[in-house]
Structure formats: C-alpha cells, structure tokens
Scaffold this motif. Structure first.
Motif, PDB file in Angstrom:
ATOM      1  N   HIS A   1       6.764  35.823  57.831  1.00  0.00           N
ATOM      2  CA  HIS A   1       7.149  36.789  59.553  1.00  0.00           C
ATOM      3  C   HIS A   1       7.556  38.260  59.178  1.00  0.00           C
ATOM      4  O   HIS A   1       7.620  38.574  57.979  1.00  0.00           O
ATOM      5  CB  HIS A   1       8.195  36.076  59.083  1.00  0.00           C
TER       6      HIS A   1
ATOM      7  N   ARG B   1      10.394  37.990  66.727  1.00  0.00           N
ATOM      8  CA  ARG B   1      10.157  36.574  66.022  1.00  0.00           C
ATOM      9  C   ARG B   1      10.063  35.865  66.431  1.00  0.00           C
ATOM     10  O   ARG B   1       9.725  34.251  66.143  1.00  0.00           O
ATOM     11  CB  ARG B   1      12.347  36.205  67.100  1.00  0.00           C
TER      12      ARG B   1
ATOM     13  N   HIS C   1      11.824  27.430  60.730  1.00  0.00           N
ATOM     14  CA  HIS C   1      11.662  28.346  61.622  1.00  0.00           C
ATOM     15  C   HIS C   1      11.440  28.080  62.866  1.00  0.00           C
ATOM     16  O   HIS C   1      10.650  27.030  63.048  1.00  0.00           O
ATOM     17  CB  HIS C   1      10.548  29.685  61.432  1.00  0.00           C
TER      18      HIS C   1
ATOM     19  N   CYS D   1       8.313  35.478  52.614  1.00  0.00           N
ATOM     20  CA  CYS D   1       7.758  35.028  54.518  1.00  0.00           C
ATOM     21  C   CYS D   1       6.558  36.144  54.560  1.00  0.00           C
ATOM     22  O   CYS D   1       6.456  36.981  54.344  1.00  0.00           O
ATOM     23  CB  CYS D   1       9.012  35.043  54.272  1.00  0.00           C
TER      24      CYS D   1
ATOM     25  N   GLN E   1      11.615  30.523  51.952  1.00  0.00           N
ATOM     26  CA  GLN E   1      11.796  31.249  53.359  1.00  0.00           C
ATOM     27  C   GLN E   1      11.907  31.036  54.851  1.00  0.00           C
ATOM     28  O   GLN E   1      12.864  31.293  55.499  1.00  0.00           O
ATOM     29  CB  GLN E   1      11.215  32.612  53.236  1.00  0.00           C
TER      30      GLN E   1
ATOM     31  N   PHE F   1      14.298  42.764  61.399  1.00  0.00           N
ATOM     32  CA  PHE F   1      15.620  43.219  60.498  1.00  0.00           C
ATOM     33  C   PHE F   1      16.059  42.992  58.832  1.00  0.00           C
ATOM     34  O   PHE F   1      16.879  43.004  58.524  1.00  0.00           O
ATOM     35  CB  PHE F   1      16.861  42.643  61.599  1.00  0.00           C
ATOM     36  N   CYS F   2      14.387  41.930  58.768  1.00  0.00           N
ATOM     37  CA  CYS F   2      14.546  41.146  56.632  1.00  0.00           C
ATOM     38  C   CYS F   2      13.644  42.226  56.487  1.00  0.00           C
ATOM     39  O   CYS F   2      13.329  42.648  56.568  1.00  0.00           O
ATOM     40  CB  CYS F   2      13.959  39.981  57.614  1.00  0.00           C
TER      41      CYS F   2
ATOM     42  N   ILE G   1      13.525  40.989  52.854  1.00  0.00           N
ATOM     43  CA  ILE G   1      13.177  39.788  52.482  1.00  0.00           C
ATOM     44  C   ILE G   1      11.616  39.475  52.544  1.00  0.00           C
ATOM     45  O   ILE G   1      11.030  40.053  50.818  1.00  0.00           O
ATOM     46  CB  ILE G   1      13.414  38.037  52.516  1.00  0.00           C
ATOM     47  N   PRO G   2      10.507  39.815  52.985  1.00  0.00           N
ATOM     48  CA  PRO G   2       9.007  39.582  52.711  1.00  0.00           C
ATOM     49  C   PRO G   2       8.838  40.975  51.401  1.00  0.00           C
ATOM     50  O   PRO G   2       7.672  40.427  50.758  1.00  0.00           O
ATOM     51  CB  PRO G   2       8.851  39.777  54.216  1.00  0.00           C
TER      52      PRO G   2
ATOM     53  N   CYS H   1      10.322  39.979  61.651  1.00  0.00           N
ATOM     54  CA  CYS H   1      11.331  40.077  61.830  1.00  0.00           C
ATOM     55  C   CYS H   1      11.837  41.668  61.267  1.00  0.00           C
ATOM     56  O   CYS H   1      11.913  41.719  59.809  1.00  0.00           O
ATOM     57  CB  CYS H   1      12.197  38.432  61.072  1.00  0.00           C
TER      58      CYS H   1
HETATM   59  S1  SF4 Z   1      14.604  36.586  59.296  1.00  0.00           S
HETATM   60 FE1  SF4 Z   1      13.313  34.652  57.736  1.00  0.00          FE
HETATM   61  S2  SF4 Z   1      11.711  34.565  58.938  1.00  0.00           S
HETATM   62 FE2  SF4 Z   1      12.643  36.224  59.505  1.00  0.00          FE
HETATM   63  S3  SF4 Z   1      11.216  37.837  58.011  1.00  0.00           S
HETATM   64 FE3  SF4 Z   1      13.189  37.420  56.773  1.00  0.00          FE
HETATM   65  S4  SF4 Z   1      13.226  35.904  55.977  1.00  0.00           S
HETATM   66 FE4  SF4 Z   1      10.732  35.592  57.135  1.00  0.00          FE
END
Ligand code: SF4
Length: 471
Positions: free
Chosen positions: A168, A299, A260, A166, A210, A172-173, A175-176, A170
């Motif tokens: 993005h 976001r 998204h 991903c 994602q 709070f995330c 994942i990237p 964000c």
């Molecule tokens: S919330 Fe979703 S869109 Fe945002 S950084 Fe995490 S995986 Fe990516």
C-alpha cells in the motif's frame, strides 16, 4: 553454553520475529535468559514505526550498554541490534552507536542469529572497527510452519504471521520501506501451524501481517491493485484460509488483526458469518473519514465507501465488535476534517478505538508535505476524540451488563472476551478461582470504562479499587 537475553519491542509481528530468534538459539544449544545483566549476549529487537518507538529502542540499547559498563562487562558482553530500526538505520547507527553496538542484523537474518552470535562472541572487536553489519538489502523473508520458534506469549494464545510486507502507498507510513513487498505464506503452511498450536492447547489464534486482507492475493495470476476486494474465484484468498482454519477440530478463536478496508468484500463478510470459530471481532484501521484526508493519506478508500462497508459488516455479522485506529494532525488537516471524524465516531460507536497523533516520519511522502500541524493542535484534537470515545466505550460496556459471555481466562481473576484482542483492548474481571487458559461462560454484572465485571455481588475485581456493581 552461551547465555543470550532478548528484549522484544514493537508490534506482534516483531514479537514473532523474536520467537523465531529464540527458537534458533535453543536449536543451537544456547540458553535464553530473562536477565540482560547476566547474559553473554543481549539482543534488542527494535521498532522504528514512529518517533516514540525509535526513542524507546535507543533507550533500551543505551541502558544495556550502561549496565554492562557499570558491571565492568564491556569486554565480554556483546550487544546486537535487530528489528525494524536496525533494518532501516544500521548504516547511520553504526556511527552514532559505534561503541555501544557490536552487530546489526536485519529482518531476514533472524534465522541466522546463532552462527552470527558464535562469530562475534569468539572475537574481540578492536576499538576502531565498525560494528558488524549482516543486513543484505530489502527484506523478503517469510517464515514457514516448521520454522524453529519458541512462543513468548502465554500458552493459551499465539500470534500467527500469515504474511509479511505491504504494497500500500499510505503517505504517512514507513513500513513498506522496512518490511518490503507483501508476500503471503501458503494456506497449507498456516493450517499446519494452526493444527500444531491447537494440539498444544492454544485457545486463540491471532492472524497478523501488515495487511491481512491481502493474504494470497500476491499469488494471483492477474495482479490485484490496492483496492481489489477479497475474491477466492480469482485465487487463494483470506476466505480460503478462514474456511480451512475453521474446519480444524477443537474449541478455539481465530482473530483477525490488521485488515485493510480497501480489500473487504461481501464474500469476506459472509465467510466470517459462516465460520463460528472466527471471533466476532475485527481490527480495521481506517485512519480517517474525510475524503480530504483519506486522499492525502492515499488510503485507497473514501468516506462513503467506509460508511457503507461498516453498515454491511454490522448487518452481515451480528454481534461483531469493530476495532479501529485514526490519525489526527496529518498535514493539511482542517477543523472541518476533525469535526467530520468526531461525527463519524459518534455515529458509528466503535467498540474499540485508538487515536494516534501524526508522526512526521523521515522518508515518507507525508513528511515532505506542507501545512504540518503544530504539536499543541495535534494534542487538542487527540484529547477531543479520545474523550468522545471514552463516553462511547462506557455505553458499549453498559450494553453487556446482564449478558452471558464466553471469555478466555488470562490470569487469576482476569479474562478477555471475544471483543478483546490481547494487549490492546479491555478485560473482563472474573472470580479468581476460574481456570487460567480456559474458556468459561460468565455473566456480566458491571463495568468500568473499557472493562467488564463478572463477579458475584460484593466481590472486588482482581485489581480494581472502585467498581460499579449493577443494582
Ligand atoms: S499503514 Fe498499513 S497498509 Fe498502509 S502502508 Fe503502512 S503497513 Fe501498509
């Protein structure tokens, strides 16, 4: 023959990784068995999205270790940790789980699991030797249509990972940082896989990644930004893929998950409306509605943009069911922000909705922000919103009574409608003699909160104690 057992945790994307590992284990002639205690090697495919998922992963690792200790199998049974927690924390865990874990593999080593097992199974690890670590930097791997894979879902539905990673920001995330930059498969690869699945009798193709709406955009000549709308005139896009999948012969649903809001466009809305195989259902995590919170979460959307988008989606795709998720308790969230969100939920009447309590994730920008919200306040806000949604869910369910719906029978007496994604949404209780794995048309006779009943008068649903029958 080496016997392997795999515990798969976390999201559907991690489940696809588990399926790929099982496919490669089978290809290498290894047996994959459900009983961890009987296995020569146990793989725990972990999740690391938020605190509770990390705790669950550690819990499974310790449980496997304790069991083998009790069965005096410490020496011969090996324990491998895979998945997001391994990719993210293998260095720290090598110390804290030194005795428990024999090897850590990353997201890009899922296709190499068999030779890795052959390597560690053949030798005893001296007590002071650190667990083996096969992780090689950031994740860049993406499977293809012919990647060996053994599906762990019921025969009638499948997850299709169309992209990974991903781009993005964000706040709070995490994942990237774990799954890397966005990379899409080709349309040809996804279509080839879909054809094969439909040939095998699959009735529901769940498209996952994602950020499903960003599909293909990473291949565009002119680099898109986090707000670029889906637009096939600029290159391969999700709309290109949906039209090709819709053209495949057969009776099946295409379900869109993890879209998204920032990338939605009129072209995407039109394409879904014109492709009857695309389920009248979308999953679009919005996370919040107040501009104050959307800004702090980065976001890439605003409250007005979201309100306008949902109006266009509902107008453009009649009968669409919208699933979303929100986060409460993000740093700096005020009572006014929560009130605005509650008003938005009341006004929009989402068919499906989930709320998360913000989790202060180490390594994210949100975690370093001031004005962290106390757990008690998060809890109260969570209950307020979920209480509101429970009422709305009952209204939504009531609106289906008397209607005839096409449902997919999951098990005897239990089915799902077009508005129900696997594992996360409601159910439709149906007569037990309907064929499992097939579509049937049923008339809705009653409901209970998120679930619907399609049963002849007086017949009780498969699992329900008390059911409301429409008079
Ligand atoms: S919330 Fe979703 S869109 Fe945002 S950084 Fe995490 S995986 Fe990516």
């Amino acid at each position: 023959m080496i016997k392997v057992s795999l515990i798969s945790l976390g999201c559907a994307k991690n489940l696809v990784d588990s399926e790929i590992m099982v496919g490669h284990l089978h290809q290498a002639g290894m047996a994959v068995i459900p009983e961890a205690e009987k296995a020569d090697v146990v793989i725990v495919n972990t999740c690391s999205f938020i605190d509770s998922s990390k705790e669950e992963s550690i819990g499974h690792i310790l449980e496997v270790h304790q069991n083998r200790g009790m069965k005096k199998r410490r020496k011969e049974q090996k324990l491998i940790v895979a998945g997001c927690m391994s990719q993210r924390f293998s260095k720290d865990l090598s110390t804290s789980l030194h005795d428990e874990v024999d090897a850590f593999i990353g997201l890009d080593q899922i296709t190499k699991v068999a030779p890795i097992i052959e390597g560690i199974y053949a030798k005893d690890r001296p007590k002071d030797e650190a667990p083996a670590n096969f992780i090689e930097g950031k994740s860049t791997y993406i499977p293809d249509y012919d990647t060996p894979r053994f599906r762990l879902t019921p025969k009638h539905f499948a997850y299709m990972k169309i992209a990974e990673g991903c781009n993005h920001p964000c706040t709070f995330c995490i994942i990237p940082q774990i799954r890397g930059r966005h990379r899409s498969r080709t349309v040809a690869s996804v279509v080839a896989e879909a054809r094969q699945l439909v040939k095998e009798g699959v009735k529901e193709l769940n498209l996952i990644s994602q950020d499903t709406t960003f599909f293909g955009m990473d291949t565009w000549e002119q680099r898109p930004n986090p707000r670029t709308p889906v637009d096939s005139s600029r290159g391969t896009a999700l709309t290109t893929l949906l039209r090709e999948l819709n053209a495949i012969e057969g009776d099946f649903w295409i379900r869109l998950l993890y879209t998204h809001p920032a990338h939605w466009s009129d072209e995407l809305i039109r394409t879904i409306a014109e492709c009857p195989k695309v389920a009248r259902y979308i999953d679009i995590p919005l996370q919040h509605i107040s501009d104050h919170m959307l800004g702090k979460m980065q976001r890439e959307t605003s409250g007005d943009y979201i309100r306008d988008l949902l109006k266009r989606i509902r107008a453009g795709i009649p009968g669409i069911a919208i699933r979303t998720t929100f986060i409460v308790g993000f740093p700096g969230e005020t009572e006014a922000d929560v009130a605005e969100l509650a008003g938005f939920i009341r006004e929009t009447k989402f068919e499906r909705l989930g709320v998360f309590r913000y989790s202060q994730e180490e390594g994210t920008r949100g975690a370093k922000m001031p004005d962290q919200i106390p757990a008690k306040v998060k809890e109260a806000r969570w209950h307020t919103l979920m209480g509101l949604q429970r009422q709305i869910a009952a209204e939504v369910s009531k609106s289906y009574v008397g209607k005839t719906l096409k449902v997919l029978v999951e098990e005897p007496g239990v089915a799902r409608g077009e508005a129900d994604a696997p594992d996360i949404d409601g159910r439709v209780y149906v007569p037990r003699d309907l064929p499992v794995g097939e579509f049937v048309d049923v008339k809705i006779t009653g409901y209970q909160d998120y679930d619907l009943l399609a049963l002849p008068k007086g017949e009780k649903p498969a699992e329900f104690k008390v059911a409301k029958q429409a008079q």
